[in-house]
Design a protein around this motif. Structure first.
Motif, PDB file in Angstrom:
ATOM      1  N   ILE A  81       0.972  -1.461  -0.168  1.00 25.57           N
ATOM      2  CA  ILE A  81      -0.113   0.013  -0.099  1.00 25.57           C
ATOM      3  C   ILE A  81       0.861   1.297   0.073  1.00 25.57           C
ATOM      4  O   ILE A  81       1.743   1.435   0.990  1.00 25.57           O
ATOM      5  CB  ILE A  81      -0.896   0.040   1.059  1.00 25.57           C
ATOM      6  CG1 ILE A  81      -1.598  -1.322   1.241  1.00 25.57           C
ATOM      7  CG2 ILE A  81      -1.721   1.220   1.265  1.00 25.57           C
ATOM      8  CD1 ILE A  81      -2.545  -1.391   2.751  1.00 25.57           C
ATOM      9  N   CYS A  82       0.774   2.080  -0.912  1.00 24.46           N
ATOM     10  CA  CYS A  82       1.545   3.211  -1.226  1.00 24.46           C
ATOM     11  C   CYS A  82       0.517   4.572  -1.318  1.00 24.46           C
ATOM     12  O   CYS A  82       0.476   5.149  -2.525  1.00 24.46           O
ATOM     13  CB  CYS A  82       2.546   3.137  -2.323  1.00 24.46           C
ATOM     14  SG  CYS A  82       3.644   1.623  -2.206  1.00 24.46           S
ATOM     15  N   PRO A  83      -0.393   4.810  -0.366  1.00 26.23           N
ATOM     16  CA  PRO A  83      -1.486   5.833  -0.570  1.00 26.23           C
ATOM     17  C   PRO A  83      -0.748   7.363  -0.540  1.00 26.23           C
ATOM     18  O   PRO A  83      -1.608   8.121  -0.946  1.00 26.23           O
ATOM     19  CB  PRO A  83      -2.252   5.628   0.551  1.00 26.23           C
ATOM     20  CG  PRO A  83      -1.572   5.271   1.715  1.00 26.23           C
ATOM     21  CD  PRO A  83      -0.288   4.120   0.970  1.00 26.23           C
ATOM     22  N   GLY A  84       0.302   7.647  -0.224  1.00 26.04           N
ATOM     23  CA  GLY A  84       0.970   9.031  -0.294  1.00 26.04           C
ATOM     24  C   GLY A  84       0.291   9.488   1.068  1.00 26.04           C
ATOM     25  O   GLY A  84      -0.410   9.006   1.966  1.00 26.04           O
ATOM     26  N   ALA A  85       0.487  10.917   0.817  1.00 24.49           N
ATOM     27  CA  ALA A  85       0.214  12.002   1.931  1.00 24.49           C
ATOM     28  C   ALA A  85      -1.179  12.976   1.503  1.00 24.49           C
ATOM     29  O   ALA A  85      -1.371  12.983   0.510  1.00 24.49           O
ATOM     30  CB  ALA A  85       1.465  12.824   2.137  1.00 24.49           C
ATOM     31  N   ILE A  86      -1.591  13.454   2.603  1.00 26.07           N
ATOM     32  CA  ILE A  86      -2.548  14.423   2.519  1.00 26.07           C
ATOM     33  C   ILE A  86      -2.199  15.636   3.176  1.00 26.07           C
ATOM     34  O   ILE A  86      -1.519  15.588   4.043  1.00 26.07           O
ATOM     35  CB  ILE A  86      -3.896  13.973   3.082  1.00 26.07           C
ATOM     36  CG1 ILE A  86      -3.883  13.637   4.554  1.00 26.07           C
ATOM     37  CG2 ILE A  86      -4.662  12.723   2.142  1.00 26.07           C
ATOM     38  CD1 ILE A  86      -5.270  12.982   5.161  1.00 26.07           C
ATOM     39  N   GLU A  87      -2.470  16.746   2.840  1.00 27.26           N
ATOM     40  CA  GLU A  87      -2.266  18.075   3.758  1.00 27.26           C
ATOM     41  C   GLU A  87      -2.898  18.290   4.844  1.00 27.26           C
ATOM     42  O   GLU A  87      -4.228  17.828   5.016  1.00 27.26           O
ATOM     43  CB  GLU A  87      -2.545  19.178   2.804  1.00 27.26           C
ATOM     44  CG  GLU A  87      -1.520  19.317   1.507  1.00 27.26           C
ATOM     45  CD  GLU A  87      -1.578  20.906   0.806  1.00 27.26           C
ATOM     46  OE1 GLU A  87      -1.065  21.738   1.166  1.00 27.26           O
ATOM     47  OE2 GLU A  87      -2.392  20.638  -0.266  1.00 27.26           O
ATOM     48  N   ARG A  88      -2.294  18.551   5.817  1.00 29.99           N
ATOM     49  CA  ARG A  88      -2.789  18.942   7.180  1.00 29.99           C
ATOM     50  C   ARG A  88      -3.577  20.023   7.118  1.00 29.99           C
ATOM     51  O   ARG A  88      -3.494  21.231   6.532  1.00 29.99           O
ATOM     52  CB  ARG A  88      -1.642  19.289   8.098  1.00 29.99           C
ATOM     53  CG  ARG A  88      -2.300  19.471   9.607  1.00 29.99           C
ATOM     54  CD  ARG A  88      -1.143  20.101  10.532  1.00 29.99           C
ATOM     55  NE  ARG A  88      -0.065  19.116  10.633  1.00 29.99           N
ATOM     56  CZ  ARG A  88       0.218  18.270  11.235  1.00 29.99           C
ATOM     57  NH1 ARG A  88      -0.689  17.826  12.110  1.00 29.99           N
ATOM     58  NH2 ARG A  88       1.485  17.660  11.482  1.00 29.99           N
ATOM     59  N   PRO A  89      -4.966  19.931   7.656  1.00 31.20           N
ATOM     60  CA  PRO A  89      -6.040  20.830   7.602  1.00 31.20           C
ATOM     61  C   PRO A  89      -5.515  22.089   8.308  1.00 31.20           C
ATOM     62  O   PRO A  89      -4.901  21.858   9.502  1.00 31.20           O
ATOM     63  CB  PRO A  89      -7.122  20.236   8.073  1.00 31.20           C
ATOM     64  CG  PRO A  89      -6.667  18.974   8.941  1.00 31.20           C
ATOM     65  CD  PRO A  89      -5.734  18.589   8.206  1.00 31.20           C
ATOM     66  N   MET A  90      -5.855  23.290   7.977  1.00 33.40           N
ATOM     67  CA  MET A  90      -5.700  24.415   8.865  1.00 33.40           C
ATOM     68  C   MET A  90      -7.053  25.015   8.907  1.00 33.40           C
ATOM     69  O   MET A  90      -7.421  26.127   8.323  1.00 33.40           O
ATOM     70  CB  MET A  90      -4.828  25.448   8.068  1.00 33.40           C
ATOM     71  CG  MET A  90      -4.389  26.581   8.990  1.00 33.40           C
ATOM     72  SD  MET A  90      -3.470  27.856   8.190  1.00 33.40           S
ATOM     73  CE  MET A  90      -1.872  27.081   7.549  1.00 33.40           C
ATOM     74  N   PRO A  91      -7.799  24.774  10.049  1.00 33.84           N
ATOM     75  CA  PRO A  91      -9.173  25.093  10.225  1.00 33.84           C
ATOM     76  C   PRO A  91      -9.202  26.533  10.994  1.00 33.84           C
ATOM     77  O   PRO A  91      -9.646  26.778  12.136  1.00 33.84           O
ATOM     78  CB  PRO A  91      -9.931  24.045  11.182  1.00 33.84           C
ATOM     79  CG  PRO A  91      -8.615  23.741  12.062  1.00 33.84           C
ATOM     80  CD  PRO A  91      -7.245  23.828  11.026  1.00 33.84           C
ATOM     81  N   ILE A  92      -8.888  27.741  10.028  1.00 39.39           N
ATOM     82  CA  ILE A  92      -8.897  29.005  10.524  1.00 39.39           C
ATOM     83  C   ILE A  92     -10.368  29.442  10.134  1.00 39.39           C
ATOM     84  O   ILE A  92     -10.870  28.799   9.247  1.00 39.39           O
ATOM     85  CB  ILE A  92      -7.907  29.968  10.119  1.00 39.39           C
ATOM     86  CG1 ILE A  92      -7.907  29.900   8.501  1.00 39.39           C
ATOM     87  CG2 ILE A  92      -6.566  29.424  10.529  1.00 39.39           C
ATOM     88  CD1 ILE A  92      -6.956  30.674   8.017  1.00 39.39           C
TER      89      ILE A  92
END
Length: 465
Positions: free
Chosen positions: A110-121
């Motif tokens: 499994i090589c699903p990669g990354a997602i961006e960290r949410p910035m909930p402003i």
């Protein structure tokens, strides 16, 4: 009939693994959501719509060599394959061209990669607010840019996309750097060990110098960020040597990346909390072996390692698969793996420095305004989650049951990290003790029509390039 190995994802890790397996005569099927191999980092590198792809930097252009070698290998590649179920029995179900397909694997990588960290402003869900990763997707896939945009946050990707914009002659309204000043002192003790990755440090410093020379307004140690506008983004307001305001139709946010957890979570792999990266990592050994014997994980999907690290991890995982299939003896695998393991240790020392330097402020990682939307799919605000907590929900799954937060199409990709962080904060507990959503298949929305079009894929019909 089963494939020797089914690889999910054709980024640097997946392609490197497929190359290694095919070189040793093993049947490898690569299921890739993208329209072409490369993943996010090497997206469209072979078919770039830009007149000169070198504007995206030498690291991007260098990916063409890997993509070319992979494309010419014996590995079977299926583009547009959206995996939505992985069984412990080695059965994989995926959507492809309006049908559901099934494949069986002796080994799974499994090589699903990354997602961006949410910035909930405040205002982060308004039209016109996107991530820096989205800016890169538009640029790499369609040569689309946003003139006079504001880029806000911190981390290498943020500075890279700003530099890429500038090389293409695109005006940038401002760079709002949220790296806390105290992080430089915290990261300083790790710098000597990180000097083994001096080339990577030099690249980062060169990006910052490039941005300064271009005359882009740079605001440092920024806090109290909020999006201007009611119906759509009209700019960004923040504090940096006083209250500042930049008018803009587009705001790109970036706060680092996290492993994409949904596939590994739904399979039930063991995970642990990594305090340096403030993220859940798959628990695995040096060869990517997970808590399930026939399942391995490589690349950023198991823990952020970067493109170079992902290539090494993909190759190492493939070596381990070959050992499990009886192609290598373990001592042969260990001997061949030695140089790559040494490179990964060097990269890990640099990664620890970067993680410490760009660790985000808690006030930007977790929402502060009660009206801030946390779950974009179900439109649940911070106040809704707080009410659910006060009614007795003490873990992410209980909160999901009370508020529907995490039940939408993204299955918690956006809200999951925030919910775990909030519950830990409200109870004064480590995130490790709070846990994460319990995920199940299917991992995407399915129509009955698609599910009725069911096909089984076998090795001699594994797909085409």
């Amino acid at each position: 009939m089963a494939f020797d190995c089914v690889i999910i994802g054709a980024g640097p890790a997946g392609m490197s693994a497929a190359l290694t397996l095919s070189e040793h005569g093993r049947s490898a099927l690569v299921l890739d959501r993208g329209v072409a191999p490369g993943g996010q980092i090497f997206r469209s590198v072979s078919t770039s719509p830009l007149p000169d792809r070198t504007a995206l930097g030498p690291d991007y252009a260098a990916g063409a060599e890997l993509v070319s070698a992979y494309t010419n290998s014996r590995a079977k590649h299926v583009a547009g394959a959206d995996v939505w179920h992985i069984g412990e029995d080695g059965r994989i179900l995926y959507s492809h061209e309006g049908t559901t397909k099934q494949v069986e694997a002796r080994e799974i990588l499994i090589c699903p990669g990354a997602i961006e960290r949410p910035m909930p402003i405040r205002g982060w869900t308004l039209p016109g607010v996107m991530t820096a990763g989205a800016a890169q997707v538009m640029l790499k896939s369609d040569a689309m840019v946003a003139e006079n945009a504001v880029f806000a946050g911190s981390g290498p990707l943020l500075y890279l996309i700003v530099a890429q914009y500038l090389r293409l002659g695109v005006k940038v309204a401002g760079l709002v750097d949220t790296t806390p000043a105290e992080n430089y002192l915290k990261a300083a003790p790790l710098l000597p060990a990180a000097l083994g990755g001096f080339g990577l440090l030099r690249k980062g410093l060169a990006l910052l110098s490039e941005i300064r020379r271009a005359g882009v307004p740079v605001y440092r140690n920024a806090t109290d960020l909020a999006i201007l506008g009611d119906q759509r983004a009209e700019g960004l307001v923040f504090t940096s040597d006083g209250r500042q305001e930049i008018k803009a139709d587009t705001v790109f946010l970036h706060h680092g990346v996290l492993p994409n957890p949904n596939m590994t979570r739904a399979l039930g792999l063991a995970h642990h909390w990594n305090e340096d990266q403030l993220a859940w990592h798959v628990t695995k050994d040096a060869f990517g072996q997970s808590s399930l014997p026939h399942v391995s994980v490589a690349g950023d999907g198991g823990g952020i390692v970067g493109a170079d690290g992902a290539r090494h991890e993909g190759t190492l995982a493939a070596m381990n698969v070959l050992t499990r299939l009886g192609h290598f003896a373990s001592d042969q695998r260990d001997r061949l793996a030695k140089p790559r393991l040494a490179q990964l240790r060097r990269l890990a020392r640099f990664r620890r420095f970067i993680d410490r330097l760009y660790q985000p402020r808690p006030a930007l990682r977790l929402p502060q305004d009660s009206e801030t939307v946390v779950c974009r799919c179900e439109e649940q605000r911070l106040s809704d989650l707080r009410q659910g907590f006060e009614e007795g929900a003490r873990d992410p799954n209980a909160l999901k049951s009370r508020t529907r937060c995490g039940m939408g199409p993204c299955q918690g990709r956006q809200c999951g990290p925030i919910v775990s962080g909030l519950l830990a904060k409200w109870q004064d507990l480590p995130v490790q003790d709070v846990g994460y959503y319990r995920l199940r298949s299917p991992q995407k929305l399915l129509s009955l029509e698609e599910f009725s079009q069911f096909q089984t894929v076998v090795p001699d019909e594994g797909g085409t390039k």
